[in-house]
Design a protein around this motif. Structure first.
Motif, PDB file in Angstrom:
ATOM      1  N   VAL A   1     -17.841  29.386 -10.381  1.00 40.80           N
ATOM      2  CA  VAL A   1     -19.290  29.157 -10.344  1.00 40.80           C
ATOM      3  C   VAL A   1     -20.020  30.157 -11.234  1.00 40.80           C
ATOM      4  O   VAL A   1     -21.037  29.831 -11.856  1.00 40.80           O
ATOM      5  CB  VAL A   1     -19.806  29.234  -8.892  1.00 40.80           C
ATOM      6  N   SER A   2     -19.470  31.375 -11.364  1.00 43.40           N
ATOM      7  CA  SER A   2     -20.128  32.376 -12.203  1.00 43.40           C
ATOM      8  C   SER A   2     -20.140  31.960 -13.666  1.00 43.40           C
ATOM      9  O   SER A   2     -20.937  32.484 -14.458  1.00 43.40           O
ATOM     10  CB  SER A   2     -19.428  33.735 -12.067  1.00 43.40           C
ATOM     11  N   PHE A   3     -19.291  30.997 -14.035  1.00 43.36           N
ATOM     12  CA  PHE A   3     -19.231  30.543 -15.419  1.00 43.36           C
ATOM     13  C   PHE A   3     -20.438  29.705 -15.830  1.00 43.36           C
ATOM     14  O   PHE A   3     -20.535  29.283 -16.988  1.00 43.36           O
ATOM     15  CB  PHE A   3     -17.956  29.735 -15.671  1.00 43.36           C
ATOM     16  N   VAL A   4     -21.361  29.458 -14.897  1.00 37.89           N
ATOM     17  CA  VAL A   4     -22.587  28.762 -15.297  1.00 37.89           C
ATOM     18  C   VAL A   4     -23.532  29.700 -16.036  1.00 37.89           C
ATOM     19  O   VAL A   4     -24.541  29.255 -16.585  1.00 37.89           O
ATOM     20  CB  VAL A   4     -23.319  28.128 -14.085  1.00 37.89           C
ATOM     21  N   ALA A   5     -23.202  30.989 -16.088  1.00 40.02           N
ATOM     22  CA  ALA A   5     -24.073  31.955 -16.767  1.00 40.02           C
ATOM     23  C   ALA A   5     -24.365  31.575 -18.216  1.00 40.02           C
ATOM     24  O   ALA A   5     -25.519  31.689 -18.663  1.00 40.02           O
ATOM     25  CB  ALA A   5     -23.472  33.358 -16.680  1.00 40.02           C
ATOM     26  N   PRO A   6     -23.361  31.118 -19.018  1.00 38.97           N
ATOM     27  CA  PRO A   6     -23.701  30.735 -20.399  1.00 38.97           C
ATOM     28  C   PRO A   6     -24.720  29.611 -20.495  1.00 38.97           C
ATOM     29  O   PRO A   6     -25.521  29.568 -21.435  1.00 38.97           O
ATOM     30  CB  PRO A   6     -22.344  30.299 -20.980  1.00 38.97           C
TER      31      PRO A   6
ATOM     32  N   VAL B   1     -17.669  21.439   2.589  1.00 36.20           N
ATOM     33  CA  VAL B   1     -16.930  22.583   2.056  1.00 36.20           C
ATOM     34  C   VAL B   1     -17.883  23.639   1.475  1.00 36.20           C
ATOM     35  O   VAL B   1     -17.445  24.694   1.043  1.00 36.20           O
ATOM     36  CB  VAL B   1     -15.932  22.147   0.963  1.00 36.20           C
ATOM     37  N   PHE B   2     -19.168  23.337   1.477  1.00 35.10           N
ATOM     38  CA  PHE B   2     -20.156  24.241   0.893  1.00 35.10           C
ATOM     39  C   PHE B   2     -20.389  25.443   1.796  1.00 35.10           C
ATOM     40  O   PHE B   2     -20.560  25.301   3.010  1.00 35.10           O
ATOM     41  CB  PHE B   2     -21.465  23.492   0.673  1.00 35.10           C
ATOM     42  N   HIS B   3     -20.371  26.636   1.216  1.00 32.57           N
ATOM     43  CA  HIS B   3     -20.736  27.850   1.946  1.00 32.57           C
ATOM     44  C   HIS B   3     -21.993  28.426   1.290  1.00 32.57           C
ATOM     45  O   HIS B   3     -22.041  28.586   0.071  1.00 32.57           O
ATOM     46  CB  HIS B   3     -19.608  28.880   1.894  1.00 32.57           C
ATOM     47  N   PRO B   4     -23.014  28.746   2.092  1.00 30.38           N
ATOM     48  CA  PRO B   4     -24.272  29.237   1.502  1.00 30.38           C
ATOM     49  C   PRO B   4     -24.089  30.450   0.605  1.00 30.38           C
ATOM     50  O   PRO B   4     -24.879  30.660  -0.315  1.00 30.38           O
ATOM     51  CB  PRO B   4     -25.125  29.581   2.735  1.00 30.38           C
ATOM     52  N   ALA B   5     -23.049  31.246   0.855  1.00 29.74           N
ATOM     53  CA  ALA B   5     -22.840  32.452   0.053  1.00 29.74           C
ATOM     54  C   ALA B   5     -22.598  32.131  -1.419  1.00 29.74           C
ATOM     55  O   ALA B   5     -22.831  32.981  -2.284  1.00 29.74           O
ATOM     56  CB  ALA B   5     -21.665  33.264   0.613  1.00 29.74           C
ATOM     57  N   ILE B   6     -22.150  30.902  -1.709  1.00 33.90           N
ATOM     58  CA  ILE B   6     -21.889  30.551  -3.105  1.00 33.90           C
ATOM     59  C   ILE B   6     -23.177  30.559  -3.924  1.00 33.90           C
ATOM     60  O   ILE B   6     -23.157  30.750  -5.149  1.00 33.90           O
ATOM     61  CB  ILE B   6     -21.186  29.174  -3.203  1.00 33.90           C
ATOM     62  N   LEU B   7     -24.311  30.357  -3.240  1.00 31.19           N
ATOM     63  CA  LEU B   7     -25.601  30.410  -3.940  1.00 31.19           C
ATOM     64  C   LEU B   7     -25.887  31.821  -4.459  1.00 31.19           C
ATOM     65  O   LEU B   7     -26.620  31.986  -5.439  1.00 31.19           O
ATOM     66  CB  LEU B   7     -26.726  29.953  -3.012  1.00 31.19           C
ATOM     67  N   LEU B   8     -25.305  32.826  -3.797  1.00 28.93           N
ATOM     68  CA  LEU B   8     -25.454  34.194  -4.297  1.00 28.93           C
ATOM     69  C   LEU B   8     -24.765  34.349  -5.645  1.00 28.93           C
ATOM     70  O   LEU B   8     -25.223  35.113  -6.491  1.00 28.93           O
ATOM     71  CB  LEU B   8     -24.878  35.193  -3.288  1.00 28.93           C
ATOM     72  N   VAL B   9     -23.653  33.627  -5.835  1.00 27.05           N
ATOM     73  CA  VAL B   9     -22.964  33.668  -7.129  1.00 27.05           C
ATOM     74  C   VAL B   9     -23.851  33.038  -8.200  1.00 27.05           C
ATOM     75  O   VAL B   9     -23.915  33.527  -9.337  1.00 27.05           O
ATOM     76  CB  VAL B   9     -21.609  32.947  -7.056  1.00 27.05           C
TER      77      VAL B   9
ATOM     78  N   ILE C   1     -19.505  20.040  -8.549  1.00 20.03           N
ATOM     79  CA  ILE C   1     -18.195  19.572  -8.095  1.00 20.03           C
ATOM     80  C   ILE C   1     -17.438  20.703  -7.401  1.00 20.03           C
ATOM     81  O   ILE C   1     -16.753  20.484  -6.384  1.00 20.03           O
ATOM     82  CB  ILE C   1     -17.376  19.014  -9.280  1.00 20.03           C
ATOM     83  N   VAL C   2     -17.576  21.916  -7.917  1.00 20.10           N
ATOM     84  CA  VAL C   2     -16.889  23.053  -7.306  1.00 20.10           C
ATOM     85  C   VAL C   2     -17.447  23.350  -5.922  1.00 20.10           C
ATOM     86  O   VAL C   2     -16.695  23.523  -4.955  1.00 20.10           O
ATOM     87  CB  VAL C   2     -17.001  24.305  -8.204  1.00 20.10           C
ATOM     88  N   ILE C   3     -18.772  23.401  -5.783  1.00 17.00           N
ATOM     89  CA  ILE C   3     -19.363  23.818  -4.506  1.00 17.00           C
ATOM     90  C   ILE C   3     -19.569  22.649  -3.546  1.00 17.00           C
ATOM     91  O   ILE C   3     -19.620  22.843  -2.338  1.00 17.00           O
ATOM     92  CB  ILE C   3     -20.689  24.560  -4.730  1.00 17.00           C
ATOM     93  N   ARG C   4     -19.710  21.410  -4.072  1.00 17.85           N
ATOM     94  CA  ARG C   4     -19.814  20.179  -3.276  1.00 17.85           C
ATOM     95  C   ARG C   4     -20.766  20.300  -2.073  1.00 17.85           C
ATOM     96  O   ARG C   4     -20.347  20.218  -0.922  1.00 17.85           O
ATOM     97  CB  ARG C   4     -18.423  19.749  -2.799  1.00 17.85           C
ATOM     98  N   PRO C   5     -22.040  20.520  -2.337  1.00 14.09           N
ATOM     99  CA  PRO C   5     -22.990  20.601  -1.228  1.00 14.09           C
ATOM    100  C   PRO C   5     -23.060  19.289  -0.454  1.00 14.09           C
ATOM    101  O   PRO C   5     -23.045  18.207  -1.018  1.00 14.09           O
ATOM    102  CB  PRO C   5     -24.325  20.897  -1.934  1.00 14.09           C
TER     103      PRO C   5
END
Length: 278
Positions: free
Chosen positions: A88-93, A133-141, A125-129
């Protein structure tokens, strides 16, 4: 550059292991202290003149963004698999492309905008809200990636006036300084030899990784080296399996592949843009 990212991934897994005992802020401070150690080595190597910044204000803001990004990422990996967080951190670019277009007025053609959209689809697709399977902590990423993109925008603003070494030095010193203010409120003395080993390992990998990346950027253009950033997903997957028994499922792999393909295309278009400018 590859060795630098390998060491950064090693630091990520050590940080995740440390979250069982320590507050994320203390962990980020320890990592930042390692970067400061790297800066001290850099000062001995290059001289104190690298601390002379022409634009200290943006340099300090960049350091604050670095501290915030690292804190959000470490807080997230306490709750989510390392490989998923790295993916998910690869969305930075893609965020950098948007920020460059909006803030720096950089030209972005329809193909690069399409790559941005596809990249964000890969992230979904990775986080699938909404699919269990979604965990809110992924939004921190995602937020950490946004701050990382802000760092890169500031790097572009500073590139014409300050050297890479000056930027790295200000980033490390600013991050360590601001984190030190809150450190007494969360500090826990390392309770055992395992904790000390992880702390020393985290600090050393952060320092050595930063030195190697600086050296790589001295030898080649950033736009050429940028695709090597995606080696982090390999190390994140390997470390996640060895340390935590986590393996990404097939949807995470598909989403990650989409993000990487879109990111590589974005970097390709950036390379062409830089050649056109030359």
């Amino acid at each position: 550059m590859l060795m630098g990212f390998f060491l950064f991934a090693s630091g990520d897994v050590q940080a995740k292991l440390l979250t069982d005992t320590f507050h994320p802020l203390q962990i980020v401070w320890l990592r930042s202290a390692g970067l400061t150690l790297g800066v001290i080595v850099l000062l001995a190597w290059r001289g104190t003149h690298i601390l002379r910044a022409h634009r200290p204000g943006p340099q300090i803001v960049r350091g604050l963004a670095a501290a915030g990004s690292a804190f959000l990422f470490v807080t997230a990996v306490k709750h989510v698999p390392l490989a998923s967080a790295v993916a998910v951190s690869f969305v930075a670019p893609f965020m950098l492309t948007i920020a460059g277009a909006v803030l720096l007025r950089e030209p972005v053609g329809p193909r690069r905008w399409a790559a941005v959209v596809v990249g964000f689809v890969g992230m979904l697709i990775v986080i699938r809200p909404g699919l269990g399977v979604f965990h809110p902590a992924i939004l921190l990423v995602v937020a950490a990636a946004g701050l990382f993109a802000a760092r890169q925008v500031l790097s572009r603003l500073l590139s014409g006036t300050d050297s890479i070494e000056t930027t790295v030095a200000y980033t490390a010193l600013t991050a360590t300084g601001v984190l030190s203010i809150a450190l007494p409120f969360v500090w826990i003395a390392p309770p055992d030899a395992r904790s000390w080993a992880l702390i020393v390992g985290l600090s050393l990998t952060a320092a050595l990784g930063e030195i190697l990346v600086i050296r790589a950027l001295d030898m080649a253009q950033a736009v050429v080296l940028a695709p090597l950033h995606y080696s982090l997903i390999l190390w994140g997957t390997i470390y996640g399996f060895i340390a935590f028994g986590d393996l990404p499922d097939h949807w995470t792999i598909v989403g990650c592949a989409i993000i990487i393909a879109s990111g590589l295309y974005t970097l390709h278009r950036e390379r062409l843009r830089m050649k056109g400018r030359a």
